[in-house]
Scaffold this motif. Structure first.
Motif, mmCIF file in Angstrom:
data_model
loop_
_atom_site.group_PDB
_atom_site.id
_atom_site.type_symbol
_atom_site.label_atom_id
_atom_site.label_comp_id
_atom_site.label_asym_id
_atom_site.label_seq_id
_atom_site.Cartn_x
_atom_site.Cartn_y
_atom_site.Cartn_z
ATOM 1 N N UNK A 161 -12.774 -3.792 -15.743
ATOM 2 C CA UNK A 161 -12.840 -2.554 -14.966
ATOM 3 C C UNK A 161 -12.086 -2.757 -13.663
ATOM 4 N N UNK A 162 -11.011 -1.997 -13.487
ATOM 5 C CA UNK A 162 -10.174 -2.083 -12.289
ATOM 6 C C UNK A 162 -10.270 -0.755 -11.552
ATOM 7 N N UNK B 107 -3.277 1.468 -6.155
ATOM 8 C CA UNK B 107 -1.815 1.423 -6.083
ATOM 9 C C UNK B 107 -1.249 0.882 -7.386
ATOM 10 N N UNK B 108 -0.140 1.470 -7.821
ATOM 11 C CA UNK B 108 0.396 1.134 -9.138
ATOM 12 C C UNK B 108 0.776 -0.339 -9.270
ATOM 13 N N UNK B 109 1.493 -0.870 -8.295
ATOM 14 C CA UNK B 109 1.948 -2.259 -8.414
ATOM 15 C C UNK B 109 0.767 -3.222 -8.458
ATOM 16 N N UNK B 110 -0.204 -2.993 -7.595
ATOM 17 C CA UNK B 110 -1.372 -3.866 -7.573
ATOM 18 C C UNK B 110 -2.148 -3.762 -8.882
ATOM 19 N N UNK B 111 -2.302 -2.534 -9.359
ATOM 20 C CA UNK B 111 -3.019 -2.323 -10.614
ATOM 21 C C UNK B 111 -2.327 -3.056 -11.761
ATOM 22 N N UNK B 112 -1.024 -2.930 -11.847
ATOM 23 C CA UNK B 112 -0.291 -3.564 -12.938
ATOM 24 C C UNK B 112 -0.376 -5.083 -12.867
ATOM 25 N N UNK B 113 -0.374 -5.635 -11.651
ATOM 26 C CA UNK B 113 -0.538 -7.091 -11.514
ATOM 27 C C UNK B 113 -1.901 -7.530 -12.031
ATOM 28 N N UNK C 299 -6.899 -9.129 1.151
ATOM 29 C CA UNK C 299 -5.967 -9.787 0.248
ATOM 30 C C UNK C 299 -5.872 -9.008 -1.045
ATOM 31 N N UNK C 300 -5.173 -9.596 -2.016
ATOM 32 C CA UNK C 300 -5.029 -8.924 -3.305
ATOM 33 C C UNK C 300 -6.366 -8.885 -4.034
ATOM 34 N N UNK C 301 -6.652 -7.789 -4.762
ATOM 35 C CA UNK C 301 -7.888 -7.738 -5.546
ATOM 36 C C UNK C 301 -7.947 -8.874 -6.562
ATOM 37 N N UNK D 293 -11.037 7.782 -7.033
ATOM 38 C CA UNK D 293 -9.798 7.275 -6.446
ATOM 39 C C UNK D 293 -9.568 7.811 -5.034
ATOM 40 N N UNK D 294 -10.344 8.865 -4.658
ATOM 41 C CA UNK D 294 -10.228 9.453 -3.325
ATOM 42 C C UNK D 294 -11.617 9.798 -2.801
#
Length: 584
Positions: free
Chosen positions: A97-98, A103-109, A183-185, A240-241
């Motif tokens: 569960x993310x 943010x798209x880039x963070x999610x994809x990582x 930091x990064x999730x 998300x908001x």
């Protein structure tokens, strides 16, 4: 003892509640308004929710989902989320569960690092998995879910009872992500025993009874309710908001459904509380409000009291990696600790919950291999907060270096415990199966704080956000509350320029009136007022450099945690600060 009774699988609670109270509403999902303006809910009983989860389990089986498979869950909050996740638990699969909105880039990582074999998602999620093939390259199976929060499982002729596999306490149950505020999730590995520990700690700490009605304003908290026997009322909120929530809709849900319990961030509850005061409304049905994710402000503590004639505001302290650790109630805050917070003592987060053990160790930024390598500090001294207990997670997913920095193996500290450790409550986790350790590790909270003479825990700020000056360290929760007292300040953020231990402290101000930022003169005038307010304070008085910002960056999950390191970058690269002469 039967295998089912011996199982630690968290999904076993749903059929147990379905048997104990089959007709009791388990889940209510808003789907519009009735002719008289009431919220129209799709309502499922506990028996119906078990049947819905069983239907999802049949779908999983048809798609070849096996025990241990990692399943990325990208569905709407409400019926699809709760039913599908319980089905995954029952199957022995591992939901990933993310948080939406990171943010798209963070999610994809996060997706790429987690390596899910299965995607269970709405149409948009399935499309994205093809568009961003690199991040989703591990996905071999795609299972369709509707984009509606009230959609039923598409399975036909499905069983009505869950088939819950037997799981050990140390078996991987889920991967949940941190908010990434400093930091990064990171993906946190949750075992079934940890979920059970959370259920029991929450139940006993807050005296939650079956039949209560919950409005969880963080979707993941809804997953505990079937085990607690509570009815879940899904709030009308975009996860998300969350800051965009309409407080009138939350108030209507609380009043109409006679909500007894709700969890939400301080940002959300402050918005709701102000609305209630404007409308002169109280929350008569509520027994408790739980607020966490960031320190609860003195304003919110004060506002909530008159709104809860039959209940109380509580603030549990913890993190994704360990929750709850401690808790404090409004009565304690208003009687004593709020005044101390406003003088720079930090924020009291209450007494340690039985079953947990907390220590304060000397600050260090590097890994600590064993507890024998740490120095435990006596009451009153600020250091890093570490915790062990039934909910303390043991590892991050696919991040061995982060795990090494955050976990400490058991051993003898340099100094003994100031107080005996409390006895577990009868749900102690077994030894860890994956780490090889003989006992659960200690988790480093990444927070600074201290224990007072009464054994209460005080939070002073994130370790990564402390400012190390030549005159000594400064901690956010010992400085910011002093500035936040000014009526024209919405919030403030302590930042540091340069390298530790020779940093220059500065304060970033977010004013209540954004028009103030148009006038350098008005900003300077406010800066002088703030300087006069804090001049004689031993911590805040050392801050003489001021910045003004239109709106702080905050985390998506709670919309409350300030991204101070982002503000530091902004101040060093984009902003112009000004000095208020400390001698004037």
């Amino acid at each position: 003892m039967s295998a089912a009774a011996a199982s630690a699988n968290i999904a076993r609670h749903l059929p147990r509640m379905a048997a104990a109270q089959p007709a009791t509403p388990a889940l209510k999902i808003p789907r519009g308004r009735t002719a008289d303006g009431s919220i129209d809910y799709l309502t499922l009983s506990f028996a119906e929710l078990e049947a819905e989860a069983a239907a999802w389990q049949s779908v999983l089986t048809q798609h070849g989902v096996q025990r241990g498979d990692r399943v990325l869950v990208m569905v709407r909050q409400g019926l699809p989320l709760i039913a599908s996740v319980f089905a995954l638990f029952a199957q022995g699969a591992v939901p990933v569960v993310i948080d939406p909105g990171m943010g798209r880039k963070t999610f994809l990582r996060c997706v790429e690092r987690t390596q899910p074999r299965v995607l269970l998602g709405i149409p948009l999620a399935r499309v994205l998995s093809h568009v961003f093939r690199g991040s989703f390259k591990s996905v071999q199976v795609r299972i369709a879910a509707s984009g509606s929060s009230t959609a039923r499982c598409p399975a036909k002729s499905a069983p009505t009872k869950l088939n819950v596999v037997t799981s050990a306490t140390d078996e991987l149950a889920a991967i949940l992500f941190t908010s990434g505020s400093t930091g990064a999730p990171k993906g946190v590995c949750y075992e079934h025993g940890m979920f059970n520990g959370q259920v029991e700690l929450i139940r006993q700490t807050y005296d939650i009874q079956p039949g209560e009605i919950d409005l969880p304003m963080l979707p993941i908290f809804a997953l505990f309710n079937p085990a607690l026997g509570m009815t879940t009322v899904v709030p009308e909120i975009d996860p998300s908001k969350p800051a965009a929530v309409d407080p009138a809709k939350i108030l209507q849900a609380i009043t109409q459904e006679k909500i007894t319990n709700s969890f939400g961030s301080p940002t959300l509850w402050l918005k709701i509380a102000r609305h209630c005061h404007r409308e002169r409304r109280t929350l008569d049905s509520m027994k408790r409000v739980l607020s966490a994710g960031a320190p609860v402000s003195p304003e919110l503590w004060g506002l909530m009291g008159p709104l809860l004639p039959h209940g109380e505001l509580h603030s549990p302290y913890g993190a994704t990696e360990a929750l709850p650790v401690s808790s404090i109630a409004a009565s304690s805050v208003l009687a004593e600790t709020a005044a101390q917070t406003l003088t720079g003592a930090g924020t009291c987060v209450g007494s340690i919950i039985a079953g947990n053990t907390v220590k304060i160790i000397a600050l260090t930024d590097g890994p600590i291999a064993t507890l024998a390598d740490a120095t435990e500090l006596p009451p009153g001294e600020i250091g890093e907060i570490i915790i062990t207990g039934p909910t303390a997670t043991q590892a991050y997913d696919a991040l061995p270096e982060a795990t090494a920095r955050a976990k400490i193996a058991t051993g003898n500290p340099h100094q003994p415990n100031p107080k005996p450790s409390p006895k577990p409550l009868g749900f102690e986790r077994s030894n860890i199966g994956t780490s090889g350790a003989s006992a659960p590790a200690w988790h480093r909270m990444g927070d600074c704080g201290y224990l007072d003479a009464k054994g209460r825990l005080w939070f002073c700020g994130r370790a990564a956000e402390r400012v190390e000056t030549a005159a000594g360290p400064l901690f956010t929760e010992q400085v910011e509350p002093l500035f936040n007292q000014h009526p024209r300040i919405r919030r403030s953020a302590l930042i540091g320029h340069g390298r530790r231990p020779q940093q220059r402290a500065a304060i970033v101000i977010e004013p209540r009136d954004p028009d103030l930022l148009r006038s350098t003169k008005r900003c300077r005038e406010l800066g002088r007022e703030l300087r006069e307010l804090t001049r004689d304070h031993p911590y805040a008085g050392r801050v003489t450099l001021f910045y003004f910002h239109p709106g702080f960056p905050v985390d998506v999950r709670h919309n409350a945690k300030i991204h101070r390191l982002t503000l530091t970058d902004w101040a060093e690269t984009e902003a112009t600060g000004f000095e208020v002469d400390p001698k004037k």
